[in-house]
Write an enzyme that holds these catalytic residues in place. Structure first.
Site, PDB file in Angstrom:
ATOM      1  CD  GLU A 122       2.016 -10.719  16.749  1.00  0.00           C
ATOM      2  OE1 GLU A 122       1.374 -11.163  17.705  1.00  0.00           O
ATOM      3  OE2 GLU A 122       1.529  -9.943  15.912  1.00  0.00           O
ATOM      4  NE  ARG A 158      -2.391  -1.478   3.277  1.00  0.00           N
ATOM      5  CZ  ARG A 158      -2.660  -2.558   3.985  1.00  0.00           C
ATOM      6  NH1 ARG A 158      -3.621  -3.352   3.604  1.00  0.00           N
ATOM      7  NH2 ARG A 158      -1.992  -2.837   5.068  1.00  0.00           N
TER       8      ARG A 158
END
Length: 179
Positions: free
Chosen positions: A100, A63
């Site tokens: 993560e 994006r």
């Protein structure tokens, strides 16, 4: 809240439980579909680029490409894509970073940045800051200066600002919205 912040926020849609249960996804596609809101966003980010005396805009996959390219055009600057590893042909610089759950790598063309460049990193969201931090390292390894980081929205509860402020070494971090 400013008029532009109200406009931008009104065009961001919350999608519950996407991409997994418990996550509230911030969907910017309604903002991109509204030419007035998209133009306001592009203008605000272009103002950041010119205010930081940037010579190039780096957009982070994916994006960040959508936002960074029109920002660069509006500011009269070059646009450089930072891609996932293996997506750019030719000589690249690669930077690994932790996610993560695991790790990833991003790349930039080695010849696209020089010591004469001041580079603004543009992305849609600042979450944990891992991708932006890796892009800062790539820019410096290419010999360019980091003019700063500019994002549409910062998810403050994820702590990305603290991580990036250390990596930025005094260069500014601008978030148009903080959620």
């Amino acid at each position: 809240m400013t008029d532009i912040q109200e406009l931008l926020l009104s065009r961001i849609r919350d999608v519950a439980d996407y991409p997994e249960t418990g996550v509230m996804f911030k969907d910017i596609t309604p903002l991109l579909a509204d030419p007035s809101a998209f133009a306001a966003l592009t203008g605000a980010l272009a103002d950041v680029a010119t205010g930081q005396n940037a010579t190039k805009v780096v957009g982070l996959e994916a994006r960040g490409f959508i936002l960074g390219a029109p920002v660069a055009v509006r500011a009269g600057l070059g646009f450089i894509p930072v891609r996932k590893a293996g997506k750019l042909p030719g000589a690249t610089l690669r930077q690994a970073y932790d996610l993560e759950y695991g790790s990833a790598e991003i790349e930039v063309h080695a010849e696209d940045l020089t010591a004469a460049d001041r580079v603004l990193v543009v992305d849609d969201v600042l979450a944990t800051g891992g991708t932006a931090e890796a892009s800062i390292e790539l820019i410096r390894r290419a010999g360019a200066q980091v003019a700063g980081v500019a994002v549409l929205m910062e998810l403050g509860f994820l702590g990305g600002r603290a991580r990036l402020e250390q990596a930025l070494r005094g260069a500014p971090l601008e978030a148009l919205l903080t959620l």
